[in-house]
Design an enzyme around this catalytic site. Sequence first.
Site, PDB file in Angstrom:
ATOM      1  N   GLY A 106      51.166  48.638  31.518  1.00  9.55           N
ATOM      2  CA  GLY A 106      51.941  47.622  30.795  1.00  9.55           C
ATOM      3  C   GLY A 106      51.733  46.212  31.309  1.00  9.55           C
TER       4      GLY A 106
ATOM      5  N   PHE B  76      43.781  50.685  36.869  1.00  5.45           N
ATOM      6  CA  PHE B  76      42.745  49.837  37.487  1.00  5.45           C
ATOM      7  C   PHE B  76      42.776  49.979  39.012  1.00  5.45           C
ATOM      8  CE2 PHE B  76      44.059  46.730  33.882  1.00  5.45           C
ATOM      9  CZ  PHE B  76      43.358  47.459  32.933  1.00  5.45           C
TER      10      PHE B  76
ATOM     11  N   HIS C 238      62.268  41.037  40.547  1.00  6.23           N
ATOM     12  CA  HIS C 238      61.515  41.196  41.786  1.00  6.23           C
ATOM     13  C   HIS C 238      62.338  41.825  42.910  1.00  6.23           C
ATOM     14  CE1 HIS C 238      63.470  37.292  42.452  1.00  6.23           C
ATOM     15  NE2 HIS C 238      63.414  37.626  43.717  1.00  6.23           N
TER      16      HIS C 238
ATOM     17  N   GLU D 187      44.374  39.067  50.264  1.00 11.29           N
ATOM     18  CA  GLU D 187      43.415  39.682  49.337  1.00 11.29           C
ATOM     19  C   GLU D 187      42.627  38.583  48.616  1.00 11.29           C
ATOM     20  OE1 GLU D 187      45.109  42.058  46.176  1.00 11.29           O
ATOM     21  OE2 GLU D 187      43.140  42.617  45.411  1.00 11.29           O
ATOM     22  N   ARG D 188      43.318  37.498  48.251  1.00  7.41           N
ATOM     23  CA  ARG D 188      42.635  36.428  47.498  1.00  7.41           C
ATOM     24  C   ARG D 188      41.539  35.782  48.333  1.00  7.41           C
ATOM     25  NH1 ARG D 188      48.449  35.075  44.882  1.00  7.41           N
ATOM     26  NH2 ARG D 188      48.255  36.815  43.420  1.00  7.41           N
TER      27      ARG D 188
ATOM     28  N   GLN E 102      10.451  21.053  38.821  1.00  4.76           N
ATOM     29  CA  GLN E 102      11.635  20.362  39.354  1.00  4.76           C
ATOM     30  C   GLN E 102      12.929  20.991  38.812  1.00  4.76           C
ATOM     31  OE1 GLN E 102      12.549  16.295  38.096  1.00  4.76           O
ATOM     32  NE2 GLN E 102      12.728  15.736  40.258  1.00  4.76           N
TER      33      GLN E 102
ATOM     34  N   HIS F  85      15.361  34.442  36.699  1.00  2.00           N
ATOM     35  CA  HIS F  85      14.594  35.700  36.609  1.00  2.00           C
ATOM     36  C   HIS F  85      14.064  35.956  35.185  1.00  2.00           C
ATOM     37  CE1 HIS F  85      16.215  36.587  40.594  1.00  2.00           C
ATOM     38  NE2 HIS F  85      15.433  37.642  40.659  1.00  2.00           N
TER      39      HIS F  85
HETATM   40  C1  LIG Z   1      37.827  46.517  38.721  1.00  2.60           C
HETATM   41  C2  LIG Z   1      39.287  46.274  38.967  1.00  2.60           C
HETATM   42  C3  LIG Z   1      39.846  46.718  40.149  1.00  2.60           C
HETATM   43  C4  LIG Z   1      41.213  46.544  40.378  1.00  2.60           C
HETATM   44  N1  LIG Z   1      41.779  47.081  41.513  1.00  2.60           N
HETATM   45  C5  LIG Z   1      43.130  47.094  41.624  1.00  2.60           C
HETATM   46  C6  LIG Z   1      43.770  47.796  42.702  1.00  2.60           C
HETATM   47  O1  LIG Z   1      43.107  48.382  43.571  1.00  2.60           O
HETATM   48  N2  LIG Z   1      45.121  47.847  42.721  1.00  2.60           N
HETATM   49  C7  LIG Z   1      45.886  47.216  41.796  1.00  2.60           C
HETATM   50  O2  LIG Z   1      47.103  47.297  41.872  1.00  2.60           O
HETATM   51  N3  LIG Z   1      45.310  46.524  40.755  1.00  2.60           N
HETATM   52  C8  LIG Z   1      43.966  46.448  40.673  1.00  2.60           C
HETATM   53  N4  LIG Z   1      43.377  45.777  39.622  1.00  2.60           N
HETATM   54  C9  LIG Z   1      44.223  45.129  38.648  1.00  2.60           C
HETATM   55  C10 LIG Z   1      44.166  43.610  38.647  1.00  2.60           C
HETATM   56  O3  LIG Z   1      44.808  43.088  39.790  1.00  2.60           O
HETATM   57  C11 LIG Z   1      44.812  43.157  37.329  1.00  2.60           C
HETATM   58  O4  LIG Z   1      43.881  43.473  36.303  1.00  2.60           O
HETATM   59  C12 LIG Z   1      45.153  41.702  37.284  1.00  2.60           C
HETATM   60  O5  LIG Z   1      46.196  41.412  38.183  1.00  2.60           O
HETATM   61  C13 LIG Z   1      45.590  41.250  35.884  1.00  2.60           C
HETATM   62  O6  LIG Z   1      46.544  42.106  35.329  1.00  2.60           O
HETATM   63  P1  LIG Z   1      46.311  42.688  33.839  1.00  2.60           P
HETATM   64  O7  LIG Z   1      44.952  43.255  33.800  1.00  2.60           O
HETATM   65  O8  LIG Z   1      47.445  43.582  33.509  1.00  2.60           O
HETATM   66  O9  LIG Z   1      46.328  41.430  32.891  1.00  2.60           O
HETATM   67  P2  LIG Z   1      47.616  40.743  32.224  1.00  2.60           P
HETATM   68  O10 LIG Z   1      48.637  40.496  33.265  1.00  2.60           O
HETATM   69  O11 LIG Z   1      48.008  41.518  31.030  1.00  2.60           O
HETATM   70  O12 LIG Z   1      47.000  39.358  31.756  1.00  2.60           O
HETATM   71  C14 LIG Z   1      46.187  39.233  30.584  1.00  2.60           C
HETATM   72  C15 LIG Z   1      45.793  37.764  30.429  1.00  2.60           C
HETATM   73  O13 LIG Z   1      46.983  36.970  30.289  1.00  2.60           O
HETATM   74  C16 LIG Z   1      46.994  35.955  31.272  1.00  2.60           C
HETATM   75  N5  LIG Z   1      48.351  35.699  31.743  1.00  2.60           N
HETATM   76  C17 LIG Z   1      49.285  36.608  32.124  1.00  2.60           C
HETATM   77  N6  LIG Z   1      50.393  35.989  32.549  1.00  2.60           N
HETATM   78  C18 LIG Z   1      50.170  34.659  32.450  1.00  2.60           C
HETATM   79  C19 LIG Z   1      50.922  33.489  32.746  1.00  2.60           C
HETATM   80  N7  LIG Z   1      52.143  33.560  33.285  1.00  2.60           N
HETATM   81  N8  LIG Z   1      50.359  32.289  32.506  1.00  2.60           N
HETATM   82  C20 LIG Z   1      49.116  32.185  31.989  1.00  2.60           C
HETATM   83  N9  LIG Z   1      48.353  33.254  31.692  1.00  2.60           N
HETATM   84  C21 LIG Z   1      48.860  34.480  31.926  1.00  2.60           C
HETATM   85  C22 LIG Z   1      46.145  36.495  32.411  1.00  2.60           C
HETATM   86  O14 LIG Z   1      45.658  35.441  33.226  1.00  2.60           O
HETATM   87  C23 LIG Z   1      45.049  37.199  31.650  1.00  2.60           C
HETATM   88  O15 LIG Z   1      44.072  36.292  31.238  1.00  2.60           O
HETATM   89  C24 LIG Z   1      42.005  45.876  39.413  1.00  2.60           C
HETATM   90  C25 LIG Z   1      41.426  45.404  38.237  1.00  2.60           C
HETATM   91  C26 LIG Z   1      40.089  45.596  38.010  1.00  2.60           C
HETATM   92  C27 LIG Z   1      39.498  45.102  36.707  1.00  2.60           C
END
Ligand SMILES: Cc1cc2nc3c(=O)[nH]c(=O)nc-3n(C[C@H](O)[C@H](O)[C@H](O)COP(=O)(O)OP(=O)(O)OC[C@H]3O[C@@H](n4cnc5c(N)ncnc54)[C@H](O)[C@@H]3O)c2cc1C
Length: 380
Positions: A131, A158, A179, A243-244, A280, A339
């Site tokens: 979700g 994910f 939270h 992590e970041r 160049q 490439h």
């Molecule tokens: C390969 C991969 C590995 C991962 N590994 C892990 C893991 O090990 N553990 C884990 O817990 N998660 C993991 N993740 C999850 C990852 O952290 C989330 O995909 C990420 O935090 C975004 O959440 P979401 O995909 O639900 O996108 P959403 O939250 O649904 O967001 C969708 C879009 O809306 C935008 N958006 C959402 N809220 C806002 C806002 N307030 N303002 C502006 N824009 C907004 C987002 O920037 C994005 O562009 C992984 C993801 C991938 C793809």
Amino acid sequence: MAYLFETEEHAAIRATARRFAQAQIAPHGAEWEEAEEFPVELYRIAATAGLTGIGYPERVGGQGGDLSHVMVACEELVIAGRSVGTVVGLGSHGIALPPIVRFGTPEQCERFVRPCLADGKIAALAITEPGGGSDVAAIATRAELAGDHYVITGAKTFITSGARADFVTAAVRTGGPGHAGISLVVIERGTPGFEVSKKLKKTGWWASDTAELRFDACRVPIANRIGPENGAFPMIMMNFANERLMLAGQCVAIAELAYQESIRYARERSAFGKPLTGFQVTRHKLADMASRIAAARALTGEAVTRVLRGEQAAGLAAMAKNIATDMCSFVCDQAVQIHGGYGYMRETLVERLYRDARLYPIGGGTREIMNEVIAKTERY
Ligand SMILES: Cc1cc2nc3c(=O)[nH]c(=O)nc-3n(C[C@H](O)[C@H](O)[C@H](O)COP(=O)(O)OP(=O)(O)OC[C@H]3O[C@@H](n4cnc5c(N)ncnc54)[C@H](O)[C@@H]3O)c2cc1C
């Protein structure tokens, strides 16, 4: 180029990680990426080589060191190993264990942390849900108290190393909405009701497993809760900050590898009677790549240094991630261009790096969420 913070200790770690990656990852990395899996045995080999324990205190079985040591080890693994998917899969403990080390009891460290660092048990962090991932405060996986257990029902998605993890450090809702109702609990594989519902196919990071998990009335002892009940949100946010920076460091490493591959190719490949470096426009492409890598490395290194000094650097870490992410996408795109047609072929490393790079503006907090963090810390 090294980070400005590096000492002889970092050089020694680089040498160890490089040797490991050259021997254990590079010969098979491309094959593992295509197979979308690396051997599970590699976790144990990495632990035995002392790589998994870098950055963890000795009291929990680690090698000591801090985030700066983790960054340089990871960079060497990426550059010398040439398989980003393998490195991120091997490194999933790096986001799953720190909350246990920092907020768990000594018993929890013995049960969960030490076996990962010493024996290569696999740990994953499970925050994101089908979700939504950005809005961590909206977590829906429910943990109901029943005697000395929680009964956990919900789903995560994910999750890196989710399919093979021995346990997941999971965020669950133990209290009311928002939270202040979230706890972290360790859910072990084999717990009845804990199921890997899907192994996910992805754009990049192929060698690492990424899974969707389901919890169907899983009974988890209260003793598996990390820190206070309903107190997980600040722990999760603290974990995100590190992590970041690790993700920013991965971007620097991937870009460095793509850059090196591009120089090599541009020297070898001829067009119109001279090597590509004779044009160049190619040299300027490479110069732009080098400049952006240097800038991202400098900012990432500064953010790491400030975090290690104990400064509040959440905003700077978010800036570093966005700058490094944009840089990595740019550099990998340019590498593919240099490439030519080979850059679009699956047999070419930069083609894979280009796909790997796409994860970074999404994972560990999206580009947009990083800007939200920056906007908050800058107090507009
Ligand atoms: C390969 C991969 C590995 C991962 N590994 C892990 C893991 O090990 N553990 C884990 O817990 N998660 C993991 N993740 C999850 C990852 O952290 C989330 O995909 C990420 O935090 C975004 O959440 P979401 O995909 O639900 O996108 P959403 O939250 O649904 O967001 C969708 C879009 O809306 C935008 N958006 C959402 N809220 C806002 C806002 N307030 N303002 C502006 N824009 C907004 C987002 O920037 C994005 O562009 C992984 C993801 C991938 C793809």
